[in-house]
Motif scaffolding. Structure first.
Motif, PDB file in Angstrom:
ATOM      1  N   SER A   1      26.026  32.738  44.531  1.00 51.77           N
ATOM      2  CA  SER A   1      27.425  32.587  44.918  1.00 51.77           C
ATOM      3  C   SER A   1      27.583  31.533  46.010  1.00 51.77           C
ATOM      4  O   SER A   1      27.086  31.698  47.124  1.00 51.77           O
ATOM      5  CB  SER A   1      27.978  33.926  45.418  1.00 51.77           C
ATOM      6  OG  SER A   1      29.212  33.746  46.071  1.00 51.77           O
TER       7      SER A   1
ATOM      8  N   GLY B   1      32.547  36.365  38.830  1.00 50.73           N
ATOM      9  CA  GLY B   1      33.617  37.291  39.169  1.00 50.73           C
ATOM     10  C   GLY B   1      33.510  38.627  38.466  1.00 50.73           C
ATOM     11  O   GLY B   1      34.519  39.337  38.312  1.00 50.73           O
TER      12      GLY B   1
ATOM     13  N   ARG C   1      39.679  39.459  45.636  1.00 54.50           N
ATOM     14  CA  ARG C   1      39.434  38.401  44.655  1.00 54.50           C
ATOM     15  C   ARG C   1      39.786  37.051  45.275  1.00 54.50           C
ATOM     16  O   ARG C   1      40.910  36.849  45.715  1.00 54.50           O
ATOM     17  CB  ARG C   1      40.293  38.615  43.407  1.00 54.50           C
ATOM     18  CG  ARG C   1      39.920  39.794  42.535  1.00 54.50           C
ATOM     19  CD  ARG C   1      40.784  39.758  41.275  1.00 54.50           C
ATOM     20  NE  ARG C   1      40.447  40.791  40.315  1.00 54.50           N
ATOM     21  CZ  ARG C   1      41.088  41.946  40.207  1.00 54.50           C
ATOM     22  NH1 ARG C   1      42.082  42.216  41.029  1.00 54.50           N
ATOM     23  NH2 ARG C   1      40.730  42.828  39.300  1.00 54.50           N
TER      24      ARG C   1
ATOM     25  N   GLU D   1      42.952  34.469  45.343  1.00 52.00           N
ATOM     26  CA  GLU D   1      43.271  34.105  43.965  1.00 52.00           C
ATOM     27  C   GLU D   1      44.782  34.012  43.760  1.00 52.00           C
ATOM     28  O   GLU D   1      45.541  34.858  44.213  1.00 52.00           O
ATOM     29  CB  GLU D   1      42.684  35.176  43.029  1.00 52.00           C
ATOM     30  CG  GLU D   1      42.722  34.852  41.568  1.00 52.00           C
ATOM     31  CD  GLU D   1      42.061  35.941  40.742  1.00 52.00           C
ATOM     32  OE1 GLU D   1      41.020  35.661  40.131  1.00 52.00           O
ATOM     33  OE2 GLU D   1      42.579  37.080  40.727  1.00 52.00           O
TER      34      GLU D   1
ATOM     35  N   ALA E   1      34.253  32.199  41.193  1.00 55.25           N
ATOM     36  CA  ALA E   1      35.006  33.317  41.770  1.00 55.25           C
ATOM     37  C   ALA E   1      34.169  33.972  42.866  1.00 55.25           C
ATOM     38  O   ALA E   1      32.945  33.833  42.903  1.00 55.25           O
ATOM     39  CB  ALA E   1      35.348  34.329  40.687  1.00 55.25           C
ATOM     40  N   GLN E   2      34.847  34.668  43.758  1.00 47.58           N
ATOM     41  CA  GLN E   2      34.169  35.462  44.776  1.00 47.58           C
ATOM     42  C   GLN E   2      34.867  36.817  44.830  1.00 47.58           C
ATOM     43  O   GLN E   2      36.091  36.880  44.988  1.00 47.58           O
ATOM     44  CB  GLN E   2      34.217  34.785  46.145  1.00 47.58           C
ATOM     45  CG  GLN E   2      33.409  35.526  47.214  1.00 47.58           C
ATOM     46  CD  GLN E   2      33.360  34.768  48.541  1.00 47.58           C
ATOM     47  OE1 GLN E   2      34.089  33.804  48.747  1.00 47.58           O
ATOM     48  NE2 GLN E   2      32.499  35.186  49.433  1.00 47.58           N
ATOM     49  N   VAL E   3      34.096  37.880  44.678  1.00 42.86           N
ATOM     50  CA  VAL E   3      34.694  39.213  44.610  1.00 42.86           C
ATOM     51  C   VAL E   3      33.995  40.155  45.581  1.00 42.86           C
ATOM     52  O   VAL E   3      32.831  39.955  45.943  1.00 42.86           O
ATOM     53  CB  VAL E   3      34.638  39.791  43.179  1.00 42.86           C
ATOM     54  CG1 VAL E   3      35.583  39.049  42.258  1.00 42.86           C
ATOM     55  CG2 VAL E   3      33.214  39.746  42.622  1.00 42.86           C
TER      56      VAL E   3
END
Length: 325
Positions: free
Chosen positions: A55, A134, A151, A288, A306-308
């Motif tokens: 990530s 994600g 998100r 997001e 994406a980063q979750v």
């Protein structure tokens, strides 16, 4: 999205058994034995075996605790701590190698209590996992216990932003004086989510800005302000490691919004960082589908991943958890 080279500072995190990148040598087995005995603190990136955290968002997040905090390698996760700022929710969190699975909620929460703390000293719980795609995994049990899914989008650009004419009456520069930094704290507090208690947030921001100032003094980046006369009306930071520059906390005073000031400051700071420190890429993270994400797209940043994560704290709107699912 673009494939970016690994940031050495960010990814040289000890890889315990069960996480990607472990290559057990005699030396590393000895280090693991020392860690199990409690005799080794893994907060110095230079002593760590490389673990490929995929990530980009979380890798650049680790620029900050590897400067003055702690990143501790455990079985299946990293414990990230910022002792100088215990009220920093995403500076005191656990980063797992995979998304949550069935039955993880009790184990993850116990990991957090053991590694970070619990009420009354620690009032939050925050979990991230290494999934640039994600993947949410099994978050429903966490939502039932009051957590919210976080998100974000991770955006990048490889070329220095082109300098632009400043908005009328605005000058951009790096913060230098005590007054500059105090004004930056005031701007950040004025722009906080109104769900946060003002005094608690001011304490958090004061501590955060003190860290950023130490990093700037150490040559790790800088904090930039947009000024109308002597008044700071917008600010942000850009810090770097391994050829990557990471933006922090882009904010504009409410009465100065919609004038192009934030976009101008993002350009100025990004150009300065890339040219001055010879960076190959800039990284910026935004919620997001937010106005901020749309602004950064308009400035030439492109979606990379994406980063979750999962988060829970007292000021959180109880309805957020339901909406996140």
């Amino acid at each position: 999205g673009p494939t970016l080279p690994k940031c050495r500072l960010c990814v040289e995190i000890a890889a315990p058994p069960g996480m990607p990148g472990a290559a057990p040598t005699g030396r590393h087995r000895a280090l693991q034995r020392a860690r199990r005995r409690g005799g080794l603190r893994r907060s110095d990136a230079r002593t760590r075996q490389q673990m490929q955290v995929r990530s980009l968002g979380y890798r650049t997040d680790l620029l900050f605790p590897t400067f003055d905090g702690e990143v501790l390698a455990r079985r299946g996760y990293l414990a990230v701590r910022t002792p100088s700022n215990p009220g920093f929710y995403w500076g005191n969190f656990l980063l797992y190698a995979r998304p949550p699975g069935e039955g993880d909620v009790a184990r993850w929460r116990e990991d957090f209590r053991r590694e970070i703390g619990c009420p009354p000293d620690v009032k939050h719980e925050t979990f991230g996992w290494d999934s640039p795609e994600g993947d949410l995994g099994c978050v429903e049990p966490f939502l039932r216990e009051g957590f919210c899914v976080s998100r974000s989008v991770v955006l990048t650009r490889r070329e220095p932003p082109a300098p632009d004419s400043p908005p009328p009456g605005i000058e951009a520069r790096i913060l230098v004086s005590d007054s500059d930094w105090q004004q930056a704290v005031a701007c950040q507090v004025a722009c906080r989510d109104q769900g946060f208690d003002e005094q608690a947030y001011r304490d958090f921001r004061t501590r955060s800005m003190a860290r950023y100032r130490r990093m700037a003094d150490a040559g790790r980046g800088g904090w930039f302000g947009a000024f109308s006369g002597d008044r700071l009306v917008a600010d942000l930071g850009v810090f770097h490691g391994g050829g990557l520059g990471r933006y922090q906390s882009v904010e504009t005073q409410p009465e100065f919004r919609r004038r192009g000031i934030a976009g101008y400051l993002v350009r100025v700071a990004g150009h300065h960082a890339m040219v001055e420190h010879r960076l190959h890429s800039l990284v910026i993270v935004a919620e997001e589908a937010s106005d901020a994400a749309r602004l950064y797209h308009a400035l030439g940043f492109r979606h990379a991943e994406a980063q979750v994560g999962l988060e829970r704290w007292p000021e959180m709107d109880p309805g957020d958890a339901a909406e996140a699912g």
